[in-house]
Design a protein around this motif. Structure first.
Motif, PDB file in Angstrom:
ATOM      1  N   GLN A  76      25.139   4.074 -13.473  1.00  0.00           N
ATOM      2  CA  GLN A  76      26.596   3.923 -13.938  1.00  0.00           C
ATOM      3  C   GLN A  76      26.863   2.552 -13.193  1.00  0.00           C
ATOM      4  O   GLN A  76      26.105   2.641 -11.931  1.00  0.00           O
ATOM      5  CB  GLN A  76      26.813   4.909 -13.077  1.00  0.00           C
ATOM      6  N   PRO A  77      27.910   2.018 -13.449  1.00  0.00           N
ATOM      7  CA  PRO A  77      29.182   2.850 -14.456  1.00  0.00           C
ATOM      8  C   PRO A  77      28.568   2.397 -15.660  1.00  0.00           C
ATOM      9  O   PRO A  77      29.743   2.662 -16.247  1.00  0.00           O
ATOM     10  CB  PRO A  77      30.553   1.797 -14.052  1.00  0.00           C
ATOM     11  N   LEU A  78      27.146   1.924 -15.828  1.00  0.00           N
ATOM     12  CA  LEU A  78      27.329   1.263 -17.260  1.00  0.00           C
ATOM     13  C   LEU A  78      25.557   1.241 -17.071  1.00  0.00           C
ATOM     14  O   LEU A  78      24.965   0.380 -16.235  1.00  0.00           O
ATOM     15  CB  LEU A  78      27.766  -0.121 -18.067  1.00  0.00           C
ATOM     16  N   PRO A  79      24.817   0.854 -18.101  1.00  0.00           N
ATOM     17  CA  PRO A  79      23.557   0.471 -18.247  1.00  0.00           C
ATOM     18  C   PRO A  79      23.341  -1.182 -18.005  1.00  0.00           C
ATOM     19  O   PRO A  79      23.574  -1.485 -18.539  1.00  0.00           O
ATOM     20  CB  PRO A  79      22.924   1.443 -19.172  1.00  0.00           C
ATOM     21  N   ALA A  80      22.028  -1.290 -17.896  1.00  0.00           N
ATOM     22  CA  ALA A  80      21.473  -2.282 -18.222  1.00  0.00           C
ATOM     23  C   ALA A  80      21.040  -2.346 -19.288  1.00  0.00           C
ATOM     24  O   ALA A  80      20.056  -1.411 -20.013  1.00  0.00           O
ATOM     25  CB  ALA A  80      20.440  -2.592 -16.728  1.00  0.00           C
ATOM     26  N   PRO A  81      20.828  -3.781 -20.144  1.00  0.00           N
ATOM     27  CA  PRO A  81      20.980  -5.046 -19.315  1.00  0.00           C
ATOM     28  C   PRO A  81      22.584  -5.102 -19.404  1.00  0.00           C
ATOM     29  O   PRO A  81      22.806  -5.458 -20.302  1.00  0.00           O
ATOM     30  CB  PRO A  81      20.283  -6.454 -20.340  1.00  0.00           C
ATOM     31  N   CYS A  82      23.255  -5.304 -17.887  1.00  0.00           N
ATOM     32  CA  CYS A  82      25.009  -5.983 -17.683  1.00  0.00           C
ATOM     33  C   CYS A  82      24.927  -6.576 -16.524  1.00  0.00           C
ATOM     34  O   CYS A  82      24.171  -7.783 -16.324  1.00  0.00           O
ATOM     35  CB  CYS A  82      25.395  -4.726 -17.370  1.00  0.00           C
ATOM     36  N   VAL A  83      26.288  -7.557 -17.196  1.00  0.00           N
ATOM     37  CA  VAL A  83      27.061  -8.572 -15.579  1.00  0.00           C
ATOM     38  C   VAL A  83      27.663  -7.484 -14.590  1.00  0.00           C
ATOM     39  O   VAL A  83      29.589  -6.621 -15.795  1.00  0.00           O
ATOM     40  CB  VAL A  83      27.419  -9.297 -16.498  1.00  0.00           C
TER      41      VAL A  83
ATOM     42  N   LEU B 162      22.490 -18.562 -17.805  1.00  0.00           N
ATOM     43  CA  LEU B 162      23.288 -17.852 -18.301  1.00  0.00           C
ATOM     44  C   LEU B 162      24.658 -17.202 -16.947  1.00  0.00           C
ATOM     45  O   LEU B 162      25.712 -17.923 -17.231  1.00  0.00           O
ATOM     46  CB  LEU B 162      22.648 -16.154 -18.915  1.00  0.00           C
ATOM     47  N   LEU B 163      23.767 -16.937 -15.827  1.00  0.00           N
ATOM     48  CA  LEU B 163      25.254 -17.331 -14.871  1.00  0.00           C
ATOM     49  C   LEU B 163      25.839 -18.391 -14.858  1.00  0.00           C
ATOM     50  O   LEU B 163      27.397 -18.230 -14.409  1.00  0.00           O
ATOM     51  CB  LEU B 163      24.506 -16.919 -13.805  1.00  0.00           C
ATOM     52  N   ARG B 164      25.295 -20.190 -14.849  1.00  0.00           N
ATOM     53  CA  ARG B 164      25.856 -21.229 -14.730  1.00  0.00           C
ATOM     54  C   ARG B 164      26.784 -21.028 -16.185  1.00  0.00           C
ATOM     55  O   ARG B 164      28.218 -21.502 -15.782  1.00  0.00           O
ATOM     56  CB  ARG B 164      24.955 -21.970 -14.915  1.00  0.00           C
ATOM     57  N   ALA B 165      26.166 -20.428 -17.039  1.00  0.00           N
ATOM     58  CA  ALA B 165      27.359 -20.589 -18.345  1.00  0.00           C
ATOM     59  C   ALA B 165      28.684 -19.926 -18.156  1.00  0.00           C
ATOM     60  O   ALA B 165      29.782 -20.119 -18.314  1.00  0.00           O
ATOM     61  CB  ALA B 165      26.713 -20.694 -19.318  1.00  0.00           C
ATOM     62  N   MET B 166      28.439 -18.972 -17.532  1.00  0.00           N
ATOM     63  CA  MET B 166      29.378 -18.221 -16.971  1.00  0.00           C
ATOM     64  C   MET B 166      30.533 -18.761 -16.385  1.00  0.00           C
ATOM     65  O   MET B 166      31.705 -18.955 -16.689  1.00  0.00           O
ATOM     66  CB  MET B 166      29.333 -16.878 -16.803  1.00  0.00           C
TER      67      MET B 166
ATOM     68  N   ALA C 258      25.438 -13.348 -24.640  1.00  0.00           N
ATOM     69  CA  ALA C 258      24.251 -13.289 -25.201  1.00  0.00           C
ATOM     70  C   ALA C 258      23.770 -12.035 -25.257  1.00  0.00           C
ATOM     71  O   ALA C 258      22.098 -11.709 -24.542  1.00  0.00           O
ATOM     72  CB  ALA C 258      23.734 -13.496 -23.455  1.00  0.00           C
ATOM     73  N   GLY C 259      24.042 -10.979 -25.377  1.00  0.00           N
ATOM     74  CA  GLY C 259      24.029  -9.426 -25.691  1.00  0.00           C
ATOM     75  C   GLY C 259      23.639  -8.272 -24.515  1.00  0.00           C
ATOM     76  O   GLY C 259      23.002  -7.660 -23.936  1.00  0.00           O
ATOM     77  N   TYR C 260      24.738  -9.241 -23.082  1.00  0.00           N
ATOM     78  CA  TYR C 260      25.450  -8.036 -22.186  1.00  0.00           C
ATOM     79  C   TYR C 260      26.865  -7.084 -21.966  1.00  0.00           C
ATOM     80  O   TYR C 260      27.476  -7.675 -22.292  1.00  0.00           O
ATOM     81  CB  TYR C 260      24.726  -8.893 -21.049  1.00  0.00           C
ATOM     82  N   SER C 261      26.362  -5.820 -21.616  1.00  0.00           N
ATOM     83  CA  SER C 261      27.523  -5.702 -21.303  1.00  0.00           C
ATOM     84  C   SER C 261      28.262  -5.494 -20.254  1.00  0.00           C
ATOM     85  O   SER C 261      27.810  -6.258 -19.340  1.00  0.00           O
ATOM     86  CB  SER C 261      26.713  -3.763 -21.368  1.00  0.00           C
ATOM     87  N   VAL C 262      29.608  -5.743 -20.321  1.00  0.00           N
ATOM     88  CA  VAL C 262      30.315  -6.223 -18.435  1.00  0.00           C
ATOM     89  C   VAL C 262      31.346  -5.318 -18.049  1.00  0.00           C
ATOM     90  O   VAL C 262      31.966  -4.446 -19.064  1.00  0.00           O
ATOM     91  CB  VAL C 262      30.640  -8.140 -19.247  1.00  0.00           C
ATOM     92  N   CYS C 263      30.710  -5.559 -17.059  1.00  0.00           N
ATOM     93  CA  CYS C 263      32.076  -4.756 -16.206  1.00  0.00           C
ATOM     94  C   CYS C 263      32.728  -5.936 -15.433  1.00  0.00           C
ATOM     95  O   CYS C 263      32.327  -6.618 -14.344  1.00  0.00           O
ATOM     96  CB  CYS C 263      31.689  -3.310 -15.304  1.00  0.00           C
ATOM     97  N   ILE C 264      34.030  -5.601 -15.628  1.00  0.00           N
ATOM     98  CA  ILE C 264      35.056  -6.488 -14.398  1.00  0.00           C
ATOM     99  C   ILE C 264      35.141  -6.029 -13.462  1.00  0.00           C
ATOM    100  O   ILE C 264      36.255  -4.661 -13.741  1.00  0.00           O
ATOM    101  CB  ILE C 264      36.254  -7.316 -14.994  1.00  0.00           C
ATOM    102  N   LEU C 265      34.431  -5.969 -12.245  1.00  0.00           N
ATOM    103  CA  LEU C 265      35.519  -4.776 -11.508  1.00  0.00           C
ATOM    104  C   LEU C 265      36.603  -5.436 -10.529  1.00  0.00           C
ATOM    105  O   LEU C 265      36.920  -4.565  -9.749  1.00  0.00           O
ATOM    106  CB  LEU C 265      34.314  -4.399 -10.311  1.00  0.00           C
ATOM    107  N   GLY C 266      37.100  -6.752 -10.636  1.00  0.00           N
ATOM    108  CA  GLY C 266      38.625  -6.767 -10.123  1.00  0.00           C
ATOM    109  C   GLY C 266      38.431  -8.444  -9.911  1.00  0.00           C
ATOM    110  O   GLY C 266      37.621  -9.217  -9.438  1.00  0.00           O
TER     111      GLY C 266
END
Length: 429
Positions: A302-309, A8-12, A268-276
């Protein structure tokens, strides 16, 4: 080892690179044919692919030359592609820069210059200012790269020691119209820092460059110091009439790449936080900060629950003190791993979207909860590898390097930290 998080990391990462492919982003910005000639020029790691996109979609007559990194050329029929060295310039780049200068001399108001600029153009289009030599530029570039200076600081110095950067190339094109298409690889998409801004006005000064040189203890050749101290190296400033017909369009950027990666993670079912998209600083320090944020997610949600990226971009720096070759993405990743100490459920990837991290033909690497344990089992000392700026040697020995080959684009660094609930990765291979 569970491979699902790595896949998944490589796909991103691949999605971020795909979002900045010139074939996808150049065609919509091509100009109408001018009354006179269309001259295509440019420099950068993406400039060859940008030139190919122009040829494939522009119907009128054109001619020109662009400079790209060795291995990044693509076949073109009407635009000449010249390969040169990066990150330290060479004679091939110097000669090609001189030819670009000759191409834009003597143009008329009816002519149009289409300038294709992307990251790497500073080194690929070396044009030493009066009194400087290529050897001077090579020495200065090498010192800047090892100093720990940010990309903005490095390019400020470069702009003031060049014949073409800092708006000078656009000034040479006057009175022709200039349209610059930019693929950004710099924090905050600061236009004067993308390839050192050859076609945009620059508000920084020689005094700013002197201060940067002093801050990092960089020894300049006498001729370079004279250019800065005297003010003779001043760049083209905002409001200069020679840039009145110069237009700039940002056609791809780090933020666009992060958004493309985020879409893959969400699918893929993950929440995402773009930090910058413009995070800077010493790579190892950024890694430590990212580890703190990762632990906050894993322990407190925090700032969001797992599973996340957690996604981020920008350009960190490495002050090289050891025997290693640096590489800001692998240095970040090694520092992150050491700070996390094998945190369960955490995988990460860091890579340069141009496929080259530092001086190595390696984009970056992968990190998992078992990385440090596997390294120690092989007799490796992670702390020692970090002290020696040898992230490439560390991850290479583990088989965790990420190698893409030339990506033909460049939207800076990509960092992703994937956080599963503890045990989730093992339960769902």
């Amino acid at each position: 080892m569970n491979t699902a998080p790595r896949s998944l990391l490589r796909a991103m990462f691949d999605a971020a690179i795909a979002s900045a492919q010139p074939a996808a982003v150049v065609p919509a910005h091509l100009p109408e044919p001018p009354k006179g000639r269309l001259i295509v020029i440019g420099a950068g790691k993406a400039s060859g692919a940008m030139a190919r996109a122009v040829e494939d979609h522009y119907t009128g007559a054109l001619e020109g030359l662009v400079i790209t990194r060795y291995g990044y050329a693509v076949p073109c029929k009407r635009i000449e592609i010249v390969e040169a060295a990066h990150p330290v310039p060479d004679e091939a780049g110097l000669l090609a820069a001189q030819r670009i200068e000759a191409l834009v001399n003597g143009l008329s108001e009816d002519d149009l210059v289409l300038c294709l600029i992307s990251g790497g153009g500073s080194a690929l289009m070396p044009a030493p200012a009066q009194g400087l030599t290529l050897a001077d530029k090579q020495a200065i570039n090498g010192a800047l790269l090892k100093s720990g200076a940010s990309i903005g600081e490095m390019n400020c110095v470069r702009r003031h020691l060049s014949k073409l950067k800092g708006g000078r190339l656009a000034a040479l094109c006057h009175p022709a119209r200039v349209l610059t298409l930019l693929i950004s690889d710099v924090p905050a998409d600061h236009l004067p820092d993308i390839a050192s801004g050859p076609t945009v006005a620059d508000a920084s000064t020689c005094a700013n460059a002197v201060a940067i040189v002093a801050r990092y203890g960089i020894k300049l050749p006498a001729a370079a110091r004279q250019l800065l101290d005297s003010g003779a190296g001043e760049t083209v400033k905002p409001g200069d009439p020679r840039l009145a017909r110069a237009e700039t369009r940002l056609i791809s950027s780090p933020q666009i790449g992060l958004e493309a990666a985020a879409a893959v993670a969400r699918e893929a079912g993950y929440s995402v936080c773009i930090l910058g998209d413009s995070i800077e600083g010493e790579a190892r320090e950024v890694g430590q900060v990212m580890a703190g944020i990762t632990r906050q997610v894993a322990v407190h949600g925090q700032p969001l629950p797992a599973p996340c990226v957690l996604l981020s971009g920008g350009e960190t720096t490495v002050t090289v003190r050891g025997y290693g070759k640096g590489g800001r993405n692998v240095e970040f990743l090694l520092a992150l791993g050491m700070a996390l100490k094998g945190q369960a459920g955490v995988h990460a990837m860091a890579g340069d979207t141009d496929g080259v991290d530092g001086l190595e033909e390696i984009a970056g690497a992968m990190l998992g909860p078992d990385t440090l344990a596997r390294a120690r089992a092989q007799g490796m000392n992670p702390s020692q590898s970090l002290d020696n700026n040898d992230g490439h040697g560390f991850f290479g020995a583990l088989g965790d390097a990420v190698i893409t080959g030339p990506t033909l684009t460049n939207i800076n660094d990509f960092r992703a930290v994937l956080i599963d609930r503890p045990g989730a990765a093992e339960q769902n291979p």
